[in-house]
Write a protein that holds these residues in place. Structure first.
Motif, mmCIF file in Angstrom:
data_model
loop_
_atom_site.group_PDB
_atom_site.id
_atom_site.type_symbol
_atom_site.label_atom_id
_atom_site.label_comp_id
_atom_site.label_asym_id
_atom_site.label_seq_id
_atom_site.Cartn_x
_atom_site.Cartn_y
_atom_site.Cartn_z
ATOM 1 N N UNK A 134 -3.958 6.726 -3.248
ATOM 2 C CA UNK A 134 -3.596 5.472 -2.598
ATOM 3 C C UNK A 134 -3.459 4.425 -3.695
ATOM 4 N N UNK A 135 -2.307 3.774 -3.723
ATOM 5 C CA UNK A 135 -2.055 2.746 -4.737
ATOM 6 C C UNK A 135 -1.760 1.429 -4.031
ATOM 7 N N UNK A 136 -2.256 0.355 -4.634
ATOM 8 C CA UNK A 136 -1.943 -0.975 -4.130
ATOM 9 C C UNK A 136 -1.961 -1.952 -5.287
ATOM 10 N N UNK A 137 -1.180 -2.986 -5.167
ATOM 11 C CA UNK A 137 -1.104 -4.037 -6.179
ATOM 12 C C UNK A 137 -1.474 -5.358 -5.538
ATOM 13 N N UNK A 138 -2.274 -6.131 -6.257
ATOM 14 C CA UNK A 138 -2.561 -7.500 -5.835
ATOM 15 C C UNK A 138 -1.805 -8.399 -6.793
ATOM 16 N N UNK B 124 4.796 4.118 2.644
ATOM 17 C CA UNK B 124 4.682 2.794 2.027
ATOM 18 C C UNK B 124 4.595 1.781 3.157
ATOM 19 N N UNK B 125 3.543 0.964 3.122
ATOM 20 C CA UNK B 125 3.356 -0.035 4.182
ATOM 21 C C UNK B 125 4.169 -1.288 3.862
ATOM 22 N N UNK B 126 4.141 -2.205 4.790
ATOM 23 C CA UNK B 126 4.768 -3.504 4.578
ATOM 24 C C UNK B 126 3.978 -4.283 3.522
ATOM 25 N N UNK B 127 4.600 -5.245 2.912
ATOM 26 C CA UNK B 127 3.941 -6.085 1.916
ATOM 27 C C UNK B 127 3.217 -7.216 2.633
ATOM 28 N N UNK B 128 1.965 -7.434 2.272
ATOM 29 C CA UNK B 128 1.190 -8.539 2.820
ATOM 30 C C UNK B 128 1.039 -9.567 1.702
ATOM 31 N N UNK B 129 1.643 -10.728 1.882
ATOM 32 C CA UNK B 129 1.645 -11.759 0.832
ATOM 33 C C UNK B 129 0.504 -12.755 1.028
ATOM 34 N N UNK B 130 0.035 -13.294 -0.107
ATOM 35 C CA UNK B 130 -0.945 -14.387 -0.135
ATOM 36 C C UNK B 130 -2.216 -14.071 0.652
ATOM 37 N N UNK C 158 0.854 -1.163 0.000
ATOM 38 C CA UNK C 158 0.000 0.000 0.000
ATOM 39 C C UNK C 158 0.899 1.224 0.000
ATOM 40 N N UNK C 159 0.652 2.147 -0.926
ATOM 41 C CA UNK C 159 1.432 3.373 -0.997
ATOM 42 C C UNK C 159 0.500 4.581 -0.992
ATOM 43 N N UNK C 160 0.858 5.594 -0.223
ATOM 44 C CA UNK C 160 0.077 6.829 -0.168
ATOM 45 C C UNK C 160 0.935 7.946 -0.750
ATOM 46 N N UNK C 161 0.388 8.623 -1.751
ATOM 47 C CA UNK C 161 1.085 9.713 -2.427
ATOM 48 C C UNK C 161 0.355 11.025 -2.192
ATOM 49 N N UNK C 162 1.121 12.094 -2.034
ATOM 50 C CA UNK C 162 0.569 13.438 -1.983
ATOM 51 C C UNK C 162 0.700 14.014 -3.389
ATOM 52 N N UNK C 163 -0.395 14.600 -3.913
ATOM 53 C CA UNK C 163 -0.352 15.237 -5.226
ATOM 54 C C UNK C 163 0.038 16.693 -5.011
ATOM 55 N N UNK C 164 1.163 17.083 -5.587
ATOM 56 C CA UNK C 164 1.680 18.439 -5.424
ATOM 57 C C UNK C 164 0.954 19.417 -6.344
#
Length: 109
Positions: free
Chosen positions: A50-54, A17-23, A1-7
């Motif tokens: 907020x961006x995240x990848x599965x 950026x949070x830790x990676x949660x697998x499976x 999980x990543x949180x970005x500020x838009x300038x």
């Protein structure tokens, strides 16, 4: 999980950026704290993204159960590396003895 500020110039800056949660398709991230200044530069109207990848890891069985077809071929090497078939110590003679002594008695009646 990543949180970005838009300038102001529409660029994005990574805030956290949070830790990676697998499976896990329903991940629970650890609680975190960040300052209001780093999150939005004190601007309560600032846009955050907020961006995240599965990412799904597939096993060999997943491919097979999904309909993937494979061809499997087995070969027995009876080449010269097995030795001269006329020599009683060669692998060819050992195989012939095995077939004759073990397999022949198992023929159906």
């Amino acid at each position: 999980l990543e949180i970005y500020r838009v300038n102001d110039d529409n660029t994005q800056q990574l805030v956290h950026r949070t830790e990676t949660v697998m499976n896990n398709l329903n991940p629970m991230w650890k609680t975190f704290k960040t300052s209001l200044n780093s999150l939005c530069s004190g601007d309560h109207e600032r846009i955050l993204k907020v961006k995240y990848d599965i990412i799904k890891m597939h096993s060999f069985l997943d491919y097979i159960m999904g309909g993937c077809q494979i061809q499997f071929t087995v070969a027995i090497d009876f080449t010269a590396s097995n030795g001269d078939p006329r020599n009683s110590c060669s692998n060819m003679q050992v195989i012939h003895c095995f077939i004759h002594d073990v397999m022949v008695p198992w023929k159906p009646v």
